[in-house]
Design a protein around this motif. Structure first.
Motif, PDB file in Angstrom:
ATOM      1  N   ASN A  44       0.966  -1.311   0.055  1.00 54.04           N
ATOM      2  CA  ASN A  44       0.020  -0.082   0.042  1.00 54.04           C
ATOM      3  C   ASN A  44       0.804   1.184   0.003  1.00 54.04           C
ATOM      4  OD1 ASN A  44      -2.479  -1.637   0.055  1.00 54.04           O
ATOM      5  ND2 ASN A  44      -2.825  -1.118   2.228  1.00 54.04           N
ATOM      6  N   ALA A  45       1.876   1.137   0.596  1.00 52.57           N
ATOM      7  CA  ALA A  45       3.121   2.375   0.797  1.00 52.57           C
ATOM      8  C   ALA A  45       3.448   2.671  -0.433  1.00 52.57           C
ATOM      9  CB  ALA A  45       3.823   2.087   1.902  1.00 52.57           C
ATOM     10  N   ASP A  47       2.226   1.764  -3.417  1.00 52.36           N
ATOM     11  CA  ASP A  47       1.275   2.078  -4.316  1.00 52.36           C
ATOM     12  C   ASP A  47       1.045   3.739  -4.059  1.00 52.36           C
ATOM     13  OD1 ASP A  47       0.697  -0.368  -5.311  1.00 52.36           O
ATOM     14  OD2 ASP A  47      -1.150  -0.750  -4.212  1.00 52.36           O
ATOM     15  N   ALA A  48       0.999   4.057  -2.775  1.00 51.11           N
ATOM     16  CA  ALA A  48       0.836   5.572  -2.667  1.00 51.11           C
ATOM     17  C   ALA A  48       2.085   6.316  -3.213  1.00 51.11           C
ATOM     18  CB  ALA A  48       0.808   5.780  -1.067  1.00 51.11           C
ATOM     19  N   LYS A  51       1.463   6.759  -6.910  1.00 55.76           N
ATOM     20  CA  LYS A  51       0.457   7.377  -7.247  1.00 55.76           C
ATOM     21  C   LYS A  51       0.772   8.790  -7.221  1.00 55.76           C
ATOM     22  CE  LYS A  51      -3.464   4.551  -5.653  1.00 55.76           C
ATOM     23  NZ  LYS A  51      -4.171   4.348  -4.336  1.00 55.76           N
ATOM     24  N   ASP A  86       5.067   6.292   4.578  1.00 61.17           N
ATOM     25  CA  ASP A  86       5.511   6.532   3.410  1.00 61.17           C
ATOM     26  C   ASP A  86       5.585   7.924   2.889  1.00 61.17           C
ATOM     27  OD1 ASP A  86       2.859   7.230   2.145  1.00 61.17           O
ATOM     28  OD2 ASP A  86       2.370   5.255   2.731  1.00 61.17           O
ATOM     29  N   ILE A  89       1.117   9.496  -1.698  1.00 61.61           N
ATOM     30  CA  ILE A  89      -0.029  10.527  -2.021  1.00 61.61           C
ATOM     31  C   ILE A  89      -0.948  11.027  -0.687  1.00 61.61           C
ATOM     32  CG2 ILE A  89      -1.699   8.928  -2.392  1.00 61.61           C
ATOM     33  CD1 ILE A  89      -1.653  11.570  -4.786  1.00 61.61           C
ATOM     34  N   GLY A  90      -1.074  10.059   0.330  1.00 61.77           N
ATOM     35  CA  GLY A  90      -1.631  10.356   1.482  1.00 61.77           C
ATOM     36  C   GLY A  90      -3.132  10.333   1.259  1.00 61.77           C
ATOM     37  N   MET A  91      -3.998  10.583   2.400  1.00 63.70           N
ATOM     38  CA  MET A  91      -5.337  10.333   1.892  1.00 63.70           C
ATOM     39  C   MET A  91      -5.949  11.583   2.540  1.00 63.70           C
ATOM     40  SD  MET A  91      -6.097   6.412   3.049  1.00 63.70           S
ATOM     41  CE  MET A  91      -4.488   6.164   3.916  1.00 63.70           C
ATOM     42  N   ALA A  99     -11.695   4.549   2.008  1.00 63.59           N
ATOM     43  CA  ALA A  99     -10.714   3.331   1.739  1.00 63.59           C
ATOM     44  C   ALA A  99     -10.607   2.531   2.798  1.00 63.59           C
ATOM     45  CB  ALA A  99      -9.274   4.004   1.400  1.00 63.59           C
ATOM     46  N   LEU A 100     -10.518   3.162   4.239  1.00 64.97           N
ATOM     47  CA  LEU A 100     -10.384   2.357   5.290  1.00 64.97           C
ATOM     48  C   LEU A 100     -11.797   1.779   6.156  1.00 64.97           C
ATOM     49  CD1 LEU A 100      -7.087   3.758   6.491  1.00 64.97           C
ATOM     50  CD2 LEU A 100      -7.553   2.217   4.938  1.00 64.97           C
ATOM     51  N   GLY A 134      -8.299  -8.328  -2.295  1.00 63.69           N
ATOM     52  CA  GLY A 134      -8.020  -6.807  -1.936  1.00 63.69           C
ATOM     53  C   GLY A 134      -8.256  -6.204  -0.786  1.00 63.69           C
ATOM     54  N   ILE A 135      -8.136  -7.157   0.490  1.00 65.03           N
ATOM     55  CA  ILE A 135      -8.508  -6.234   1.641  1.00 65.03           C
ATOM     56  C   ILE A 135      -7.277  -6.263   2.476  1.00 65.03           C
ATOM     57  CG2 ILE A 135     -10.960  -6.974   1.765  1.00 65.03           C
ATOM     58  CD1 ILE A 135     -10.045  -9.552   3.275  1.00 65.03           C
ATOM     59  N   GLY A 136      -6.265  -6.004   1.699  1.00 66.24           N
ATOM     60  CA  GLY A 136      -5.016  -6.265   2.474  1.00 66.24           C
ATOM     61  C   GLY A 136      -4.532  -5.176   3.848  1.00 66.24           C
ATOM     62  N   PHE A 137      -5.271  -4.018   3.912  1.00 64.23           N
ATOM     63  CA  PHE A 137      -5.058  -3.171   4.860  1.00 64.23           C
ATOM     64  C   PHE A 137      -5.573  -4.085   6.272  1.00 64.23           C
ATOM     65  CE2 PHE A 137      -6.806  -0.126   8.059  1.00 64.23           C
ATOM     66  CZ  PHE A 137      -5.686   0.644   8.301  1.00 64.23           C
ATOM     67  N   THR A 185       1.692   8.976   4.380  1.00 65.97           N
ATOM     68  CA  THR A 185       1.091   8.216   5.473  1.00 65.97           C
ATOM     69  C   THR A 185       1.785   7.553   6.452  1.00 65.97           C
ATOM     70  OG1 THR A 185      -0.780   8.071   3.641  1.00 65.97           O
ATOM     71  CG2 THR A 185      -0.808   6.455   5.862  1.00 65.97           C
TER      72      THR A 185
HETATM   73  P1  ADP Z   1      -5.944  -2.410  -1.917  1.00 62.17           P
HETATM   74  O1  ADP Z   1      -4.549  -2.017  -1.730  1.00 62.17           O
HETATM   75  O2  ADP Z   1      -6.017  -3.864  -2.779  1.00 62.17           O
HETATM   76  O3  ADP Z   1      -6.855  -1.276  -2.553  1.00 62.17           O
HETATM   77  P2  ADP Z   1      -6.145  -2.230   0.984  1.00 62.17           P
HETATM   78  O4  ADP Z   1      -7.023  -2.584   1.737  1.00 62.17           O
HETATM   79  O5  ADP Z   1      -4.678  -2.689   0.999  1.00 62.17           O
HETATM   80  O6  ADP Z   1      -6.674  -2.620  -0.618  1.00 62.17           O
HETATM   81  O7  ADP Z   1      -6.103  -0.651   0.992  1.00 62.17           O
HETATM   82  C1  ADP Z   1      -7.117  -0.005   0.726  1.00 62.17           C
HETATM   83  C2  ADP Z   1      -7.088   1.226   0.248  1.00 62.17           C
HETATM   84  O8  ADP Z   1      -6.669   2.383   1.370  1.00 62.17           O
HETATM   85  C3  ADP Z   1      -6.236   1.637  -0.594  1.00 62.17           C
HETATM   86  O9  ADP Z   1      -6.757   1.333  -2.020  1.00 62.17           O
HETATM   87  C4  ADP Z   1      -5.654   2.974  -0.564  1.00 62.17           C
HETATM   88  O10 ADP Z   1      -6.841   3.921  -1.394  1.00 62.17           O
HETATM   89  C5  ADP Z   1      -6.084   3.393   0.851  1.00 62.17           C
HETATM   90  N1  ADP Z   1      -4.413   3.062   1.586  1.00 62.17           N
HETATM   91  C6  ADP Z   1      -4.253   2.073   2.095  1.00 62.17           C
HETATM   92  N2  ADP Z   1      -2.810   2.509   2.731  1.00 62.17           N
HETATM   93  C7  ADP Z   1      -2.412   3.619   2.132  1.00 62.17           C
HETATM   94  C8  ADP Z   1      -1.152   4.552   2.037  1.00 62.17           C
HETATM   95  N3  ADP Z   1      -0.192   4.049   2.698  1.00 62.17           N
HETATM   96  N4  ADP Z   1      -1.498   5.537   1.564  1.00 62.17           N
HETATM   97  C9  ADP Z   1      -2.280   6.198   0.801  1.00 62.17           C
HETATM   98  N5  ADP Z   1      -3.552   5.308   0.600  1.00 62.17           N
HETATM   99  C10 ADP Z   1      -3.629   4.117   1.222  1.00 62.17           C
END
Ligand code: ADP
Ligand code: MG
Length: 638
Positions: A44-45, A47-48, A51, A86, A89-91, A99-100, A134-137, A185
Motif C-alpha cells: 500500500n505504501a 502504491d501511494a 500514485k 511513506d 499521496i496520502g489520504m 478506503a479504510l 484486496g482487503i490487504g489493509f 501516511t
Molecule cells: P488495496 O490495496 O487492494 O486497494 P487495501 O485494503 O490494501 O486494498 O487498501 C485499501 C485502500 O486504502 C487503498 O486502495 C488506498 O486507497 C488506501 N490506502 C491504504 N494504505 C495507504 C497508504 N499508505 N497511503 C495512501 N492510501 C492508502
C-alpha cells in the motif's frame, strides 16, 4: 490518540456491517501466515508513492520533500510498535472513510461466505483468501490490537488521524500539520500480545526481504533510537532487470505482491518487445483460481508504467478472456504527461495490447505442446475463461480451439483436444457432436448419447455455462461443424455400428405409430412433437430441441437471465423399448385409457428428470406414479 481512560477520542464511525464481521473472522480464524500483514502494508505504501509520482508529472509542486520516495519502517521493541511511513499521496478525510472504512471490493461477499464455511478449520486457506480480495489493509488486525493511521494528502492543508481497535468502529479526527507527514501516511501498529516478535528489527527485515524485495520503492528498517537505517529492499523494478539475473523466487515474490495471491505462478513470462514499439512485459498466470473469477465486476490487475512511472493499476491491457493474467507493462513509447484516458486511446497502446495478447497466446500454445502437466492445471483453472474468447474474439478462435481441452464420452478421465477428436472420427462421421448441460456426471449418462455409443461416436461433454454460447456461434473446426446431440434429428445411421451392437430402429409398427399419435395429443401443451427415435438404446424416451430451435441449455441460461423464453421440446420415444411396445399393445386392445395417459406423462417427466429438470407438475407426477404403483401392486402375481 487515546484519552486517559484508554478509549479513543474523536468522531466515532461504524464500519459497514460486513467489515466488522470480516474483521472478526480475520482475527479469529486466520492465524496461519500472519507475516503477510507487512507485505500488504508495504505494498500500500509503495502504491501511494507511485500514485504521487504520477500526479506530480503535471503538478510537480505536490512533492515537497527531498530525497525521493521511500518507505521507512520504524520498530520499537520496548513499546511493541511498528510504524510504516511513506511519503506518497496520502489520504484526505473522505479517502480515509471510503478506503479504510469500507470494503468496496466486489469479492467481499464471496470472501465472507467462503471464510464462514471454512471457519477456523482450514486456517491456511483463509490466509490465502485475504489477498485474493484486496482487503490487504485489514490484515494489520491480525497482529495489532490498535491501528493508527496519520495521513496528509499531497497538496492539502489538512491532516487526519484514523484509529481503530478492529472491533467494529473507528474514529477519525484532524491533527495539526506539524504532527503529520509533509505528504504521505504513517501507519502505526500496536502489536497484540501474540505478535511482539514482529518488533524485532532482524525478524521484520527478513520478512520484508522475503516478501517484498521486488517492490519498486526502496524500504528501510529503522530501530527506534538506534543508529542507522537498514535498507531491506532496493526499490529497483524487477522487470527492468535482465532475465538471467532474476531468480525464480524473486519472480514468485513479485507475483505475490502484484497479484495479492499466495500461490506460485503457474507460468512466468518476461519479455522485451523491440521494433516499432518498445516495451517490457512481466506476466504471470496464477497457480490457482481466484474465487471471484467469474464476477463480472472483477477487474484484471494490469499495471501500466511509462518509463517506470506507474500510470494505471488497472490498465485495460487484456481482453476479458485473459482476465486471470497478472502483468506489468513498462513502455518507453507512450506519452507521459497526458491523461490516463488519452494514453489508453492511443494507437501505440492498442498495438501494445495486441502484441501482449498474441504473445500470451503463443506462450500458452507452447506450454500446451511442451509441458502438458502445467498446461493441464492452467486449463483446469482458467479454461472456462479462455473459452469466452471463442465467441468474443473470432480472430483468435482458431488458436483457442487448438488450446481447448474437452471431456468427452470416450474417456472422461483424460482431456481431449479437437485435433484428437478429428483424428478419431468414425467412418462417415461428418460432424463434431456435443451435449451441453450443467452437470458433467449427468451428461455422461444422458439417454441422448446411447445411440452414439453404439456407433462409437465420441461426444464432447460441455458443462461450463460459457459452452452453450460458443458452440452456438462457432462455425466448426477443420471443416467439421459442431452439432448438438439434443437438437433436431441426429442422423448418424451412416456411421457403422460397433461390433455386437444392434441398430435402434426408427421403424415403427402401426400399433406404435398410433400410440405415438395419442401421446402427442396428450402432451400437446408441453411438447412440440412426439416421434420415434433412433438415438436411444436402453432408455424409453428423451427430450431434444426442435431442429431449428436454440440449444436447450442456452435457452435455459438465457431464460434465467430474463432473455427469451423456453420453447417446447420434442419427445423422442424408443420404439424398441419393451415399455413402449407393451403400452402400444395395451392401447391397441382399447385398454384403460387413463393408464396410457398416465404412462405418457410419466415417460415425459422421466425424460425431464434425466435432463436435470423437475417433473412438469410435481403434484400430478406423484398422483400418476402412485396410481401406477398401486396398479402394479394389485395385479395378480404371475
Ligand atoms: P488495496 O490495496 O487492494 O486497494 P487495501 O485494503 O490494501 O486494498 O487498501 C485499501 C485502500 O486504502 C487503498 O486502495 C488506498 O486507497 C488506501 N490506502 C491504504 N494504505 C495507504 C497508504 N499508505 N497511503 C495512501 N492510501 C492508502
Ligand atoms: Mg493493498
Amino acid at each position: 490518540m487515546t484519552d486517559h481512560s484508554g478509549a479513543p477520542t474523536g468522531t466515532p464511525h461504524a464500519f459497514q456491517a460486513d467489515v466488522s464481521r470480516l474483521l472478526h473472522l480475520m482475527v479469529h480464524s486466520i492465524y496461519s501466515d500472519r507475516d503477510i500483514f507487512i507485505r500488504e502494508l508495504v505494498s500500500n505504501a509503495a502504491d501511494a508513492c507511485e500514485k504521487l509520482r504520477y500526479e506530480a508529472l503535471t503538478k510537480p509542486d505536490l512533492i515537497n520533500d527531498e530525497g525521493g520516495f521511500a518507505i521507512k519502517i520504524t520498530v520499537d521493541d520496548a513499546d511493541h510498535r511498528i510504524t510504516i511511513a511513506d511519503n506518497g499521496i496520502g489520504m484526505s478525510h473522505d479517502d480515509l472513510v471510503s478506503a479504510l472504512g469500507t470494503i468496496a471490493s466486489s469479492g467481499t461477499r464471496a470472501f465472507l461466505d467462503k471464510l464462514a464455511q471454512t471457519d477456523g478449520e482450514e486456517k491456511v486457506k483463509g490466509a490465502e483468501l485475504i489477498g485474493q480480495f484486496g482487503i490487504g489493509f485489514y490484515s494489520a488486525f491480525m497482529v495489532a490490537d490498535q491501528v493508527t493511521v496519520e495521513t496528509r494528502k499531497a497538496g492539502s492543508q489538512e491532516a487526519f488521524v484514523w484509529e481503530s481497535e478492529g472491533q467494529g468502529t473507528y474514529v477519525t479526527r484532524p491533527i495539526p500539520l506539524e504532527k503529520a507527514p509533509t505528504h504521505g501516511t504513517r501507519v502505526t501498529l500496536h502489536l497484540n500480545d501474540a505478535s511482539h516478535d514482529y518488533a524485532k528489527p532482524g525478524r521484520l527485515a527478513r520478512i520484508i526481504r522475503e516478501h517484498s524485495s521486488a517492490i519498486a520503492i526502496p524500504v528501510d528498517v529503522i530501530e527506534k533510537d538506534g543508529e542507522d537505517a537498514q535498507r531491506v529492499a532496493e526499490g529497483s523494478a524487477l522487470w527492468t532487470r535482465a532475465k538471467s539475473d532474476i531468480k525464480p523466487e524473486e519472480y514468485a515474490d513479485f507475483y505475490r505482491s502484484l497479484a495479492s495471491q499466495f500461490d506460485e505462478p503457474a507460468l512466468t513470462i518476461h519479455w522485451r518487445a523491440e521494433g516499432r514499439q518498445e516495451y517490457t512485459v512481466l506476466a504471470f498466470i496464477p497457480g490457482s483460481r481466484p474465487l471471484d473469477l467469474f464476477d463480472p465486476a472483477r477487474k484484471g490487475r494490469s499495471k501500466l508504467y511509462v518509463r517506470r512511472v506507474l500510470i494505471s493499476q488497472e490498465a485495460d491491457l487484456l481482453p476479458g478472456w485473459l482476465r486471470f493474467v497478472r502483468l506489468v507493462v513498462d513502455s518507453s513509447d507512450l506519452p507521459l504527461n497526458v491523461s490516463r484516458e488519452m494514453i489508453q486511446d492511443s494507437p501505440v497502446f492498442a498495438a501494445i495490447r495486441k502484441g501482449i495478447v498474441n504473445r500470451l497466446l503463443q506462450e500458452l500454445t507452447k506450454t500446451a505442446e511442451n509441458d502438458s502437466e502445467t498446461f493441464k492445471s492452467i486449463w483446469e483453472n482458467f479454461g472456462a475463461v479462455l473459452k469466452e474468447g471463442l465467441y468474443e474474439d473470432p480472430e483468435r478462435r482458431d488458436a483457442l480451439f487448438k488450446l481447448a481441452r474437452f471431456t468427452t464420452s470416450k474417456n472422461i478421465e483424460t482431456a481431449r483436444t479437437l485435433t484428437d477428436y478429428i483424428a478419431d472420427l468414425r467412418p462417415n462421421q461428418t460432424d463434431i457432436w456435443y451435449i451441453t448441460g450443467d452437470d458433467q456426471k449427468r451428461l455422461e449418462k444422458s439417454p441422448q448419447l446411447e445411440g452414439f455409443r453404439t456407433r462409437g461416436i465420441e461426444v464432447l461433454l460441455l458443462s461450463d455455462p460459457v459452452d452453450a454460447f460458443w458452440v452456438s456461434t462457432a462455425l466448426g473446426f477443420e471443416g467439421k461443424p459442431f452439432k448438438s446431440v439434443t437438437q433436431g434429428t441426429a442422423d448418424i445411421s451412416n456411421v457403422p455400428l460397433l461390433e455386437g451392437e444392434t441398430a435402434p430402429s426408427k421403424e415403427t409398427s402401426p400399433e406404435i405409430a398410433t400410440l405415438i399419435a395419442f401421446m402427442k395429443q396428450t402432451l400437446a401443451e408441453n411438447v412440440d412433437d412426439v416421434r420415434a427415435s433412433d438415438r436411444l438404446a436402453e432408455s424409453a424416451a428423451c427430450l431434444v430441441a426442435p431442429a431449428h430451435g436454440r440449444d436447450r441449455r442456452l435457452e435455459q441460461i438465457l431464460a434465467q437471465g430474463g432473455m427469451g423464453s423456453i420453447s417446447k421440446p420434442v419427445l423422442e420415444v424408443n420404439p424398441s423399448h419393451p415399455l413402449v411396445a407393451a403400452l402400444a399393445s395395451h392401447f391397441a386392445k382399447g385398454d384403460d385409457k387413463t393408464l396410457i395417459e398416465d404412462a405418457a406423462w410419466l415417460i415425459h417427466d422421466e425424460a425431464r428428470v434425466a435432463d436435470g429438470e423437475p417433473p412438469a407438475d410435481p403434484t400430478q407426477f406423484i398422483a400418476r406414479l402412485t396410481r401406477m404403483m398401486t396398479r402394479a401392486a394389485q395385479a395378480p402375481s404371475a
